[in-house]
Structures are given as structure tokens and as C-alpha cells.
Design an enzyme around this catalytic site. Structure first.
Site, PDB file in Angstrom:
ATOM      1  CE  LYS A 235       2.864  21.611  24.357  1.00  8.49           C
ATOM      2  NZ  LYS A 235       2.551  20.758  23.504  1.00  8.49           N
TER       3      LYS A 235
ATOM      4  CB  SER B 224       2.206  21.542  19.705  1.00  9.14           C
ATOM      5  OG  SER B 224       1.685  20.505  20.716  1.00  9.14           O
TER       6      SER B 224
ATOM      7  CB  SER C  99       3.276  18.124  20.135  1.00  6.13           C
ATOM      8  OG  SER C  99       2.498  18.834  19.099  1.00  6.13           O
TER       9      SER C  99
HETATM   10  N1  GLN Z   1       1.462  18.156  14.945  1.00  5.16           N
HETATM   11  C1  GLN Z   1       0.672  17.315  15.199  1.00  5.16           C
HETATM   12  C2  GLN Z   1      -1.013  17.968  15.177  1.00  5.16           C
HETATM   13  O1  GLN Z   1      -0.632  19.078  14.924  1.00  5.16           O
HETATM   14  C3  GLN Z   1       0.542  16.621  16.790  1.00  5.16           C
HETATM   15  C4  GLN Z   1      -0.083  17.592  18.071  1.00  5.16           C
HETATM   16  C5  GLN Z   1       1.209  17.250  19.214  1.00  5.16           C
HETATM   17  O2  GLN Z   1       1.427  16.045  19.656  1.00  5.16           O
HETATM   18  N2  GLN Z   1       0.470  17.473  20.162  1.00  5.16           N
HETATM   19  O3  GLN Z   1      -1.796  17.300  15.659  1.00  5.16           O
END
Ligand code: GLN
Length: 473
Positions: free
Chosen positions: A79, A154, A178
């Protein structure tokens, strides 16, 4: 020997490499060929690493001199918020455009030491804020199962990489879901480890009390291999747990599992149907499953969307164009700050920075931030009660399968609801895994959905074990 990437696992790739049926070069080239073919359409990789040839050579050497491990020569995606020295790590943000990591993350170093071949940096929501990868400054990633749909986020790029055979495994970060949510939407296994189980050194920080690095893999066994390699205490991350602390005796033949009663009401009917079928299978295999009221889980989203932006606002403050980040020069110092941040950050990052600054500001901190911390404690206590009787809390990973581009991006609250089942594990710091549980048909495409097992603190192995047992049903 012929190798089919779609069904290949780390275990099988290792056997083939060890037997000399395939070389590291040939294996990596197979993945590079798929990347060449698909990346333009799917937008999975932002950049490929510049030293792939050297990594391949080093890995092959390890087979020659007998130091190879199960992970040697395994092609892995990274990532774009994880640092590997000299390689692009831009967190899919304009403000870090072209930034090359100045040091290597602990997890990456550990895998490098075992001869993992890192292929490139994968697309993500900017600084890991989002559930669809639509918040990337470099365009969205597409779901390999249906390119009109999001891969989740994400870590959408990492999840899509594994599903599209553009890597055999991948690393992502999980602050509120994410890893698990995109794994569910792309059809692979994603593990959020116990907080402190894996070092965060070298991950671009977002919500430091919630962030964890973890694997994407084809199955639970592969996920365990990676977890085993990356976990452990690290002098560079004071929140890492001592190695003696891990409970390795947690595997059972049958487990007791709790489903939060009334909490699944918002799940789409088609997803719920797949979930109920999967639950039945678990019961038939002898696991005991009970519906248990867990009202404090409903605090998850409100707590998360106070604590997380609060931490974001302080973590992202360093990108001011002076100390860190790409500078956009203005007439005055203030003008430089304003221009840098206005042009450097996307809409979602700005929204959360403002929200976080607000909930931390004098006069409001007691009303929001302190309250959220109190509720976090309450959630912890309530879940500890549940874990006295039950080994896992079971839910679908997400309320929906992969949605269409644009469907939720205009309404942040709709997007935040995607995280309803995943955020609690981060808030209380326990391990949780998403494992494929079937597919739902959307406009003619079979879209994967995932099942989430959330386990006790430091019982990552049990979580991996139930995931493996479930896969084998
Ligand atoms: N979807 C969640 C957010 O937007 C989780 C993001 C994540 O785990 N990095 O914060």
C-alpha cells in the site's frame, strides 16, 4: 509444471520454487505480465518498484544457498502509505507527490529479510481515509470483478492486486476497516491484527491509536504466514506488544460465537442471505452460535468518527509545505500554508482535518473528544464481558457488496456506514479477519462478500484458525 495464478497460494508457490519447478524470475514475470495487461484499466499500482530485478536475484540466491523460507520469492504488493527506502510512498496524496521513502518500515524489512519481492506501491484513498479508493488523488481503482464498481478502501489497490493476480499477497493498513472491507469486496482474506501486534514504524500515520498494518492473502493459511513474519516487538514502535505476551494455545476444535442481536438490521437482504447460509454451515460443523445483545457496538461509528479525525488533524498537521510535503509558494508565510494545504489535500482529508480540529478545540473537546474516549472504554468493558463466554463476535464484514462509482462518494455519511461492522475492532484494539463467504449477484456480476470474525485481544491465531476452519467447510 504449469502454474495457474488464480488458484496459486503462497504455500504452493513455495513448493514449486523449492522443487525448482519454477524460478523466482519466472514467477515474478508472470505477475508483471498481468500488471502490464491490466494496470491501465484497473489502476491498481501507482508505481512499480525500481529494484525488482535485484530483489529477484537476491531471492533466487536464497534458494541456492539454502536460506529460503516460505516467503522467499513471493511477489507482494505494498500500500502506498508503507515505506520502502527509495521507493514512492505518496499515500495517494498530491501533498506527497513523488515522495520517496527515506527509510524502510519494520514490516517491510522483516519481509525483505525473508526474500519477499515487492512489486510496487498500490493505490488507496488519500492518507487512508475512505471506503472506496475514490479519494485517491491519482484516480480510483476498479474492482476486478466488475470494473463499474469500487474495490472498497482505503486499501483498494492492495485488495484488487491480489484478486486480479497482480500480486500473490499484499500489505495494507486498517484504521477502521481498510483491510477487511476491501478484502470482502474483492474476495480475499484480510487481517486486522491486535493493536500493538505489528509495528507501525514506517507506516504513514493517520489515526495512531487505531492504525494497524496487516496482510491480504488468498486464504487464511497464507495470511498466517505473513502475520507470523511481520509481527513482534519493535524498538521503533513503543506500542508494540512483547513477544512473550502472545497466547499460542487458543486453537479449539469448536468455538462459541456470538452474533450481535439487532445490529445487522441495516444489512442488504442479499448479503444477509449469504451470511445466514454461512452461519448455518458453521453450526452444522459443531460451532455454537448465539444471538447476543451488544448495544454498545452502536457507539462504534460515532466514537470512530470523533477519535479518528481528531488524530488525523494532529498527524496531518506536519504537511505544511515547510517541514513536510510539496510546497506551493505564496506571498506570505500564511499564504504559503493556505495554498499548500488547499492544493495538497483532497476534499475528504480537508473534511476530517476540520472535523478533528473542531472536536479537539477548547470548549468542544469535553463535549466530543472526551465523551468519545469514555464511550470507547465502555465498549471495551462490554466486549470483555462478551469474550468471557464467546470466542468471537460474528458479523458480515460490510452491509453491502461492492457499490458503483459515485454511488456513495457524494454523501459522506452513507460512505461512513460501510464501516459499521469493522470500526469496533480498531476502537477496542482486538484482532479481526474478513474471509470470503460467498457472492451476491449485482446486475449480472457475482460480487464477493465477506464474513468478519472479531476475536479476543492477542488471539490473532484463533481468528486465523476459525477463518481457516470456515474456508474448509
Ligand atoms: N473507511 C474508514 C475511514 O474512512 C476506515 C479507513 C481505514 O481503515 N484506513 O476512516
Amino acid at each position: 509444471m504449469s502454474i495457474t495464478l488464480q488458484t496459486l497460494t503462497i504455500t504452493e508457490a513455495h513448493k514449486a520454487l523449492l522443487a525448482g519447478d519454477i524460478t523466482v524470475r519466472a514467477l515474478v514475470d508472470m505477475y508483471l505480465a498481468v500488471i502490464e495487461e491490466k494496470n491501465e484499466e484497473l489502476n491498481v499500482y501507482l508505481t512499480l518498484h525500481t529494484d525488482i530485478d535485484d530483489q529477484v536475484e537476491r531471492a533466487q540466491q536464497m534458494f541456492t544457498n539454502g536460506t529460503a523460507t516460505e516467503l522467499t520469492g513471493i511477489p507482494c504488493a505494498l500500500k502506498a502509505n508503507l515505506m520502502r527506502k527509495g521507493q514512492v510512498a505518496n499515500a495517494s496524496s498530491r501533498i506527497l507527490e513523488n515522495y520517496q521513502a527515506t527509510y524502510t518500515a519494520t514490516v517491510v524489512q522483516k519481509l525483505e529479510d525473508q526474500g519477499v519481492v515487492f512489486l510496487g506501491a498500490t493505490n488507496m484513498d488519500e492518507f487512508a481515509m475512505g471506503s472506496s479508493t475514490e479519494n485517491s488523488a491519482y484516480g480510483a481503482t476498479k474492482n476486478p470483478h466488475d470494473v463499474t464498481r469500487v474495490p472498497g478502501g482505503s486499501s483498494g489497490g492492495s485488495a484488487a492486486a491480489v484478486s486480479a493476480d497482480m500480486a500473490l499477497c499484499a500489505l495494507g493498513t486498517d484504521t477502521g476497516g481498510s483491510i477487511r472491507q476491501p478484502a470482502a469486496l474483492c474476495g480475499n482474506v484480510g487481517l486486522k491484527t491486535t493493536y500493538g501486534g505489528v509495528s507501525r514504524y514506517g507506516a504513514i500515520a493517520m489515526g495512531s491509536s487505531l492504525d494497524q498494518i496487516g496482510p491480504f492473502a488468498k486464504n487464511a493459511v497464507d495470511a498466517r504466514i505473513i502475520w507470523n513474519a511481520i509481527r513482534g516487538q519493535d524498538e521503533h514502535d513503543m506500542t508494540t506488544i512483547s513477544n512473550d505476551y502472545w497466547d499460542t494455545t487458543v486453537n479449539k476444535d469448536v468455538y462459541s460465537i456470538a452474533i450481535p442481536e439487532g445490529f445487522l438490521d441495516g444489512v442488504e437482504p442479499a448479503v444477509l442471505e449469504v451470511f445466514n447460509t454461512a452461519v448455518l454451515k458453521l453450526e452444522q460443523a459443531g460451532h455454537s452460535i448465539n444471538r447476543v445483545p451488544m448495544p454498545s457496538l452502536t457507539y462504534g461509528l460515532p466514537v470512530y468518527y470523533v477519535v479518528m479525525p481528531a488524530e488525523v488533524s494532529s498527524n496531518l498537521a506536519r504537511y505544511d509545505g515547510i517541514r513536510y510535503g510539496k510546497q506551493v509558494l505564496g506571498d506570505t508565510l500564511l499564504d504559503t500554508y493556505v495554498k499548500t494545504k488547499s492544493q495538497g489535500f483532497g476534499a475528504e482529508s480537508k473534511r476530517r482535518i476540520m472535523l478533528g480540529t473542531y472536536v479537539l478545540s477548547a470548549g468542544y473537546a469535553d463535549k466530543f473528544y472526551t465523551q468519545a474516549l469514555a464511550l470507547k472504554e465502555k465498549m471495551k468493558q462490554d466486549l470483555e464481558e462478551v469474550y468471557k463466554t464467546y470466542d468471537f463476535v460474528l458479523t458480515p464484514t460490510t452491509p453491502t457488496a461492492a457499490f458503483k462509482f459515485g454511488e456513495k462518494s457524494s454523501d459522506p455519511l452513507q460512505m461512513y456506514l460501510e464501516d459499521i461492522f469493522t470500526v469496533s475492532a480498531n476502537i477496542v484494539g482486538v484482532p479481526a479477519i474478513s474471509v470470503p463467504m460467498g457472492t451476491v449477484n449485482l446486475d449480472g456480476s457475482d460480487m464477493p462478500v465477506g464474513m468478519q470474525f472479531m476475536g479476543r485481544h492477542s488471539e490473532d491465531l484463533a481468528v486465523l484458525d476459525i477463518a481457516e476452519k470456515f474456508e474448509n467447510l
